[in-house]
Design a protein around this motif. Structure first.
Motif, PDB file in Angstrom:
ATOM      1  N   GLY A   1      87.532 -15.418 -11.437  1.00  0.00           N
ATOM      2  CA  GLY A   1      87.668 -14.535 -10.254  1.00  0.00           C
ATOM      3  C   GLY A   1      88.558 -15.307  -8.923  1.00  0.00           C
ATOM      4  O   GLY A   1      89.250 -14.795  -8.247  1.00  0.00           O
ATOM      5  N   THR A   2      88.303 -16.638  -8.931  1.00  0.00           N
ATOM      6  CA  THR A   2      89.007 -17.430  -8.074  1.00  0.00           C
ATOM      7  C   THR A   2      90.508 -17.532  -8.483  1.00  0.00           C
ATOM      8  O   THR A   2      91.492 -17.393  -7.438  1.00  0.00           O
ATOM      9  N   ASN A   3      90.906 -17.511  -9.619  1.00  0.00           N
ATOM     10  CA  ASN A   3      92.167 -17.437 -10.177  1.00  0.00           C
ATOM     11  C   ASN A   3      92.981 -15.917  -9.784  1.00  0.00           C
ATOM     12  O   ASN A   3      93.937 -16.120  -9.271  1.00  0.00           O
ATOM     13  N   PHE A   4      92.268 -15.038  -9.883  1.00  0.00           N
ATOM     14  CA  PHE A   4      92.697 -13.494  -9.369  1.00  0.00           C
ATOM     15  C   PHE A   4      92.856 -13.607  -7.941  1.00  0.00           C
ATOM     16  O   PHE A   4      93.983 -12.882  -7.439  1.00  0.00           O
ATOM     17  N   ALA A   5      91.750 -14.288  -7.251  1.00  0.00           N
ATOM     18  CA  ALA A   5      91.962 -14.376  -5.707  1.00  0.00           C
ATOM     19  C   ALA A   5      93.122 -14.999  -5.218  1.00  0.00           C
ATOM     20  O   ALA A   5      93.945 -14.370  -4.343  1.00  0.00           O
ATOM     21  N   ASN A   6      93.570 -16.328  -5.957  1.00  0.00           N
ATOM     22  CA  ASN A   6      94.600 -17.004  -5.461  1.00  0.00           C
ATOM     23  C   ASN A   6      95.628 -16.382  -5.825  1.00  0.00           C
ATOM     24  O   ASN A   6      96.778 -16.323  -4.917  1.00  0.00           O
TER      25      ASN A   6
ATOM     26  N   PHE B   1     100.454 -14.074  -2.950  1.00  0.00           N
ATOM     27  CA  PHE B   1     101.233 -13.105  -2.833  1.00  0.00           C
ATOM     28  C   PHE B   1     101.129 -12.301  -1.483  1.00  0.00           C
ATOM     29  O   PHE B   1     102.187 -12.125  -0.510  1.00  0.00           O
ATOM     30  N   VAL B   2     100.120 -12.049  -0.979  1.00  0.00           N
ATOM     31  CA  VAL B   2      99.738 -11.260   0.415  1.00  0.00           C
ATOM     32  C   VAL B   2     100.235 -12.318   1.711  1.00  0.00           C
ATOM     33  O   VAL B   2     101.003 -11.716   2.385  1.00  0.00           O
TER      34      VAL B   2
ATOM     35  N   GLY C   1     105.183 -11.631  -9.341  1.00  0.00           N
ATOM     36  CA  GLY C   1     106.143 -11.344 -10.431  1.00  0.00           C
ATOM     37  C   GLY C   1     106.256  -9.564 -10.769  1.00  0.00           C
ATOM     38  O   GLY C   1     107.167  -9.575 -11.551  1.00  0.00           O
ATOM     39  N   GLY C   2     105.582  -9.036 -10.144  1.00  0.00           N
ATOM     40  CA  GLY C   2     105.411  -7.493 -10.205  1.00  0.00           C
ATOM     41  C   GLY C   2     105.065  -7.242 -11.594  1.00  0.00           C
ATOM     42  O   GLY C   2     105.273  -5.965 -12.119  1.00  0.00           O
ATOM     43  N   LEU C   3     104.123  -7.911 -12.210  1.00  0.00           N
ATOM     44  CA  LEU C   3     103.551  -7.518 -13.557  1.00  0.00           C
ATOM     45  C   LEU C   3     102.299  -6.728 -13.238  1.00  0.00           C
ATOM     46  O   LEU C   3     102.205  -5.785 -14.280  1.00  0.00           O
ATOM     47  N   ILE C   4     101.600  -6.884 -12.353  1.00  0.00           N
ATOM     48  CA  ILE C   4     100.391  -6.187 -12.131  1.00  0.00           C
ATOM     49  C   ILE C   4     100.345  -5.791 -10.567  1.00  0.00           C
ATOM     50  O   ILE C   4     100.647  -6.511  -9.897  1.00  0.00           O
ATOM     51  N   PRO C   5     100.061  -4.562 -10.215  1.00  0.00           N
ATOM     52  CA  PRO C   5     100.122  -4.025  -8.871  1.00  0.00           C
ATOM     53  C   PRO C   5      99.079  -5.052  -8.185  1.00  0.00           C
ATOM     54  O   PRO C   5      97.725  -5.201  -8.748  1.00  0.00           O
ATOM     55  N   PRO C   6      99.135  -5.353  -6.895  1.00  0.00           N
ATOM     56  CA  PRO C   6      98.453  -6.033  -6.125  1.00  0.00           C
ATOM     57  C   PRO C   6      97.029  -5.420  -6.088  1.00  0.00           C
ATOM     58  O   PRO C   6      96.166  -6.206  -5.983  1.00  0.00           O
ATOM     59  N   GLY C   7      96.883  -4.295  -5.822  1.00  0.00           N
ATOM     60  CA  GLY C   7      95.520  -3.444  -5.850  1.00  0.00           C
ATOM     61  C   GLY C   7      94.737  -3.741  -7.039  1.00  0.00           C
ATOM     62  O   GLY C   7      93.453  -3.874  -7.036  1.00  0.00           O
ATOM     63  N   GLN C   8      95.583  -3.666  -8.077  1.00  0.00           N
ATOM     64  CA  GLN C   8      94.566  -3.930  -9.480  1.00  0.00           C
ATOM     65  C   GLN C   8      94.070  -5.411  -9.624  1.00  0.00           C
ATOM     66  O   GLN C   8      93.071  -5.666 -10.203  1.00  0.00           O
TER      67      GLN C   8
ATOM     68  N   LYS D   1      93.336  -7.219  -6.991  1.00  0.00           N
ATOM     69  CA  LYS D   1      92.285  -7.333  -6.036  1.00  0.00           C
ATOM     70  C   LYS D   1      91.014  -6.753  -6.678  1.00  0.00           C
ATOM     71  O   LYS D   1      90.019  -7.372  -6.654  1.00  0.00           O
ATOM     72  N   LEU D   2      91.187  -5.732  -7.367  1.00  0.00           N
ATOM     73  CA  LEU D   2      89.968  -4.940  -8.187  1.00  0.00           C
ATOM     74  C   LEU D   2      89.327  -6.050  -9.069  1.00  0.00           C
ATOM     75  O   LEU D   2      88.245  -5.921  -9.220  1.00  0.00           O
ATOM     76  N   ALA D   3      90.315  -6.740  -9.755  1.00  0.00           N
ATOM     77  CA  ALA D   3      89.794  -7.398 -10.773  1.00  0.00           C
ATOM     78  C   ALA D   3      89.184  -8.580 -10.198  1.00  0.00           C
ATOM     79  O   ALA D   3      88.059  -9.063 -10.866  1.00  0.00           O
ATOM     80  N   MET D   4      89.505  -9.065  -8.960  1.00  0.00           N
ATOM     81  CA  MET D   4      88.795 -10.244  -8.382  1.00  0.00           C
ATOM     82  C   MET D   4      87.465  -9.715  -7.920  1.00  0.00           C
ATOM     83  O   MET D   4      86.504 -10.447  -8.518  1.00  0.00           O
ATOM     84  N   ILE D   5      87.380  -8.460  -7.510  1.00  0.00           N
ATOM     85  CA  ILE D   5      86.063  -7.953  -7.036  1.00  0.00           C
ATOM     86  C   ILE D   5      85.129  -7.656  -8.021  1.00  0.00           C
ATOM     87  O   ILE D   5      83.738  -8.155  -8.014  1.00  0.00           O
ATOM     88  N   GLY D   6      85.589  -7.360  -9.094  1.00  0.00           N
ATOM     89  CA  GLY D   6      85.014  -7.005 -10.386  1.00  0.00           C
ATOM     90  C   GLY D   6      84.113  -8.465 -11.222  1.00  0.00           C
ATOM     91  O   GLY D   6      83.002  -8.367 -11.564  1.00  0.00           O
ATOM     92  N   THR D   7      85.083  -9.404 -11.208  1.00  0.00           N
ATOM     93  CA  THR D   7      84.655 -10.561 -11.732  1.00  0.00           C
ATOM     94  C   THR D   7      83.585 -11.073 -10.956  1.00  0.00           C
ATOM     95  O   THR D   7      82.641 -11.671 -11.494  1.00  0.00           O
TER      96      THR D   7
END
Length: 316
Positions: A59-64, A69-70, A87-94, A96-102
């Protein structure tokens, strides 16, 4: 490999940064070794602590990834591993959602740990998540103000080892559901001392990361401790942490309750010496990216050997 050639699945693996997972699992392994030595090893609390630690790490890795980027901290000049948001591989919103979910999954696992560990674990769990987010997020990210090293030392060492030991101890000693304070008779000195090597080597991972990124971090206004200290004193910090990680097993070995078994982590010294030579002489990503992984390997090997050495007198 260009970003256009990276599959979605591979991008998510890159975002999770599995090479950092030794920092999450190593202190939990040490906590198990000490619990085995003291006859309080409890499998279910230990597994829950391991799952929670790994989820908080990811979760912290997703957050960082998202917040760097932001905040504009990830630029094209950065020499580190590819960041999926920048790098444009995954949209920022996704991301952020992964961070929240994890973090949500970590909290779900934490419900059991809170039930057995009570208020101390509730404080530790919530503060770990908040600290993980505020490292690069929020209005005043402390990772940009030279406090990242302290965060890693405390949460990926002191808190993780002592917390893992604590939840096992309260279960095996029949403390009961949701204790509101630290129980009488709980060992404190040994778990804290045992946590220092994991704390030190986990911080070494961050030191290598920040030495590699020192120039680009300074250019984007990200004032890590490496930016503040410069290369020479960052290397002094790194070596001091390595020395601490190997001095602690010696201290345990001097105690007859542990004996020479506690010296087992010294078998990982060649790996530590090899990566130290790289950190002392190089600042480029070509050298320090592999060095990051080798520090993680050193941390994991040291922790496995230390846990085995702590447990050996009780098992043999």
């Amino acid at each position: 490999m260009s970003t256009a050639e990276v599959s979605k699945r591979r991008a998510w693996v890159m975002a999770a940064r599995p090479q950092t997972l030794p920092a999450g699992s190593a202190p939990v392994i040490v906590g198990a070794g000490l619990a085995l030595h003291d006859g309080v090893f409890a499998p279910l609390p230990w597994l829950a602590a391991l799952a929670g630690a790994l989820l908080i790490q990811v979760g912290t890795n997703f957050a960082n990834d998202y917040y760097d980027f932001v905040n504009g901290a990830d630029t094209e000049d950065r020499e580190g591993f590819t960041r999926v948001t920048a790098g444009g591989l995954i949209p920022p919103g996704q991301v952020k959602l992964a961070m929240i979910g994890t973090y949500g999954l970590a909290m779900a696992v934490g419900l059991y740990l809170v039930a057995v560990g009570g208020l101390p674990i509730l404080v530790v769990g919530l503060s770990s998540i908040i600290a993980g987010v505020l490292y690069t997020g929020g209005p005043y990210p402390y990772g940009y103000r030279g406090l990242g090293d302290l965060f890693v030392f405390v949460y990926f060492g002191l808190v993780a080892v002592t917390g893992t030991y604590y939840v096992q101890w309260v279960v095996e000693n029949g403390v009961g559901a949701f204790p509101t304070g630290l129980p009488t008779g709980l060992p404190v000195v040994e778990p804290l001392l045992a946590s220092l090597p994991a704390a030190a080597l986990s911080t070494c991972i961050l030191v290598v990361n920040n030495v590699r990124d020192r120039e680009t971090d300074a250019a984007t206004g990200k004032r890590t401790l490496a930016v503040m200290l410069g290369y020479r004193w960052s290397r002094v910090e790194f070596l001091s942490l390595v020395v601490l990680s190997y001095a602690v097993p010696v201290a345990f070995a001097l105690d007859p309750d542990y004996g020479a078994w506690a010296l087992a982590p010294l078998a990982s010294l060649p790996l530590a010496a090899s990566v130290s030579r790289t950190v002392l002489t190089r600042t480029d990503g070509d050298a320090l990216n592999p060095a990051l992984e080798r520090v993680g390997q050193t941390l994991f090997a040291h922790s496995l050997l230390f846990a085995a050495g702590l447990a050996a007198p009780a098992l043999l």
